[in-house]
Write an enzyme that holds these catalytic residues in place. Structure first.
Site, PDB file in Angstrom:
ATOM      1  N   THR A   1       1.638  -4.834   4.028  1.00 19.30           N
ATOM      2  CA  THR A   1       1.473  -5.298   5.412  1.00 19.30           C
ATOM      3  C   THR A   1       0.886  -6.701   5.496  1.00 19.30           C
ATOM      4  O   THR A   1       1.118  -7.410   6.477  1.00 19.30           O
ATOM      5  CB  THR A   1       0.549  -4.344   6.197  1.00 19.30           C
TER       6      THR A   1
ATOM      7  N   GLN B   1      -4.032 -21.451  18.061  1.00 21.55           N
ATOM      8  CA  GLN B   1      -4.764 -20.343  17.440  1.00 21.55           C
ATOM      9  C   GLN B   1      -4.667 -19.088  18.313  1.00 21.55           C
ATOM     10  O   GLN B   1      -4.988 -17.993  17.858  1.00 21.55           O
ATOM     11  CB  GLN B   1      -6.232 -20.737  17.240  1.00 21.55           C
TER      12      GLN B   1
ATOM     13  N   ASP C   1       1.173  -6.280  -4.591  1.00 16.67           N
ATOM     14  CA  ASP C   1       0.388  -6.295  -3.362  1.00 16.67           C
ATOM     15  C   ASP C   1       0.904  -7.529  -2.636  1.00 16.67           C
ATOM     16  O   ASP C   1       0.963  -8.622  -3.218  1.00 16.67           O
ATOM     17  CB  ASP C   1      -1.098  -6.453  -3.732  1.00 16.67           C
TER      18      ASP C   1
ATOM     19  N   THR D   1       0.816  -1.219   0.000  1.00 19.81           N
ATOM     20  CA  THR D   1       0.000   0.000   0.000  1.00 19.81           C
ATOM     21  C   THR D   1       0.843   1.260   0.000  1.00 19.81           C
ATOM     22  O   THR D   1       0.482   2.262  -0.611  1.00 19.81           O
ATOM     23  CB  THR D   1      -0.913  -0.013   1.261  1.00 19.81           C
TER      24      THR D   1
HETATM   25  N1  ASN Z   1      -2.763  -5.385   0.529  1.00 22.79           N
HETATM   26  C1  ASN Z   1      -1.671  -4.532   0.976  1.00 22.79           C
HETATM   27  C2  ASN Z   1      -0.392  -5.336   0.880  1.00 22.79           C
HETATM   28  O1  ASN Z   1      -0.140  -6.170   1.714  1.00 22.79           O
HETATM   29  C3  ASN Z   1      -1.938  -4.050   2.376  1.00 22.79           C
HETATM   30  C4  ASN Z   1      -0.979  -3.004   2.881  1.00 22.79           C
HETATM   31  O2  ASN Z   1       0.151  -2.884   2.466  1.00 22.79           O
HETATM   32  N2  ASN Z   1      -1.403  -2.201   3.854  1.00 22.79           N
HETATM   33  O3  ASN Z   1       0.360  -5.183  -0.054  1.00 22.79           O
END
Ligand code: ASN
EC number: 3.5.1.1
Length: 337
Positions: A90, A273, A58, A14
């Site tokens: 993320t 978990q 992504d 992101t």
């Molecule tokens: N979908 C994104 C990724 O993991 C989420 C992010 O970076 N906040 O590339």
């Protein structure tokens, strides 16, 4: 001006995305946006060289071969730079950070993985703060490990997990103290950092994918589901049980399936978990069943670290028996020794 020279490896996520008709997607002119952002603060920052992947992704699309590419890129530039920042999505950041920690053993320089919840160019973005502080941390002489920096926290990479999809505080390390807090001062928690190793021991073997499979137990789950996973010919099954690592033992069908799998050479790893705490298979009969089936408990490792560590050990060409021993040895601070 800091005399340090760091490498910024931009893999996607992101942080480098912009709005499109289909939602956020990687932007085209990341280098220009970055240099505009960093120019005003350059006096207080280390020098950087940007290594931009031709096709930023992504991180949801990442596969173990991508972890290996990043590790090899760092290894290839290791002697030219004082530290590394990996810009990454993320979603699978904790998997990548874990894998990097297993490939880049004995680091004597910081490798800081960061990203953001909101893209760089958007209002209220967390990208600039995460990036700028990550770059400063990458110039530190005190950090010699793979860490995730996110929203004022520095976490050990192989201890971290994404705990929130919507908060700026997206990561935590439930079984390990934070390595640093970035408030007004950057305060490193020196007593919990990995000590600087005597020398690097990088191992970047060819990673494969699709042979380490997770089984998440839910109440009433048919044993046939476990059998269906085994029919996919995995090298290892990660059994995500409840609490201390328990799985149902009401009838013997699950035990029989797991025992057969173990005898045929599948590595069975039991984890929990629950985010916090450690696996103790001897505590309940439901856990002891797993032990008698041949499973090993994953101690206090994160799911991401377990998954990446199994990939690493298999990539090194170890046998199932060797992996059962090596898996419980600490490699880069991922478990309480
Ligand atoms: N979908 C994104 C990724 O993991 C989420 C992010 O970076 N906040 O590339």
């Amino acid at each position: 001006m800091s005399a340090k020279h760091i490498a910024l490896i931009y893999t996607g996520g992101t942080i480098g995305m912009a709005r499109t008709d289909k939602g956020y997607a990687p932007m085209k002119d990341f280098a220009a946006v970055l240099s505009k952002l960093l120019h005003p603060v350059s006096g207080a920052m280390p020098r950087y060289t940007l290594h931009e992947y031709a096709t930023p992704i992504d991180s949801t699309n990442a596969v173990p071969e991508d972890w290996q590419r990043i590790a090899r890129d760092i290894a290839a530039r290791y002697h030219e730079h004082d530290g590394f920042v990996v810009l990454h999505g993320t979603d699978t950041m904790a998997y990548t950070a874990s894998a990097l920690s297993f490939m880049l053993q004995g680091l004597r320089k910081p490798v800081i993985v960061t990203g953001s919840q909101i893209p760089l160019g958007e209002v209220r973005s967390d990208a600039a703060q995460n990036l700028i502080t990550a770059m400063q941390l990458a110039a530190s002489d005190q950090i010699s490990e793979v860490a995730i920096y996110f929203n004022q926290r520095l976490l050990r990479g192989n201890r971290a997990t994404k705990t929130s999809a919507s908060r700026m505080q997206a990561f935590d390390s439930p079984n390990y103290p934070w390595l640093a807090e970035a408030g007004i001062d950057l305060r490193l928690n020196a007593s919990v950092l990995l000590p600087r190793a005597a020398g690097e021991k990088f191992e970047t073997p060819a990673y494969a994918h699709g042979r380490v499979l997770p089984v998440r137990f839910v109440p009433g789950m048919p044993v046939r589901l476990v059998q269906a996973m085994l029919d996919l010919d995995p090298q290892a099954l990660i059994l995500q049980g409840y609490g201390a690592g328990n799985v149902p033992d009401r009838d013997s069908a699950l035990f029989d399936v797991l025992r057969r799998a173990h005898e045929s050479g599948v590595v069975l790893v039991a984890c929990s978990q629950s985010l916090h705490g450690e696996v103790a298979l001897g505590t309940y009969a439901t856990g002891s069943m797993l032990e008698s089936a041949g499973a090993i408990g994953a101690m206090d490792m994160t799911f991401e670290a377990i998954f990446a560590k199994l990939h690493h050990l298999f990539a090194l060409g170890m046998s199932a028996q060797e992996i059962r021993m090596a898996f419980l040895q600490d490699i880069s601070g991922e478990l309480a020794a």
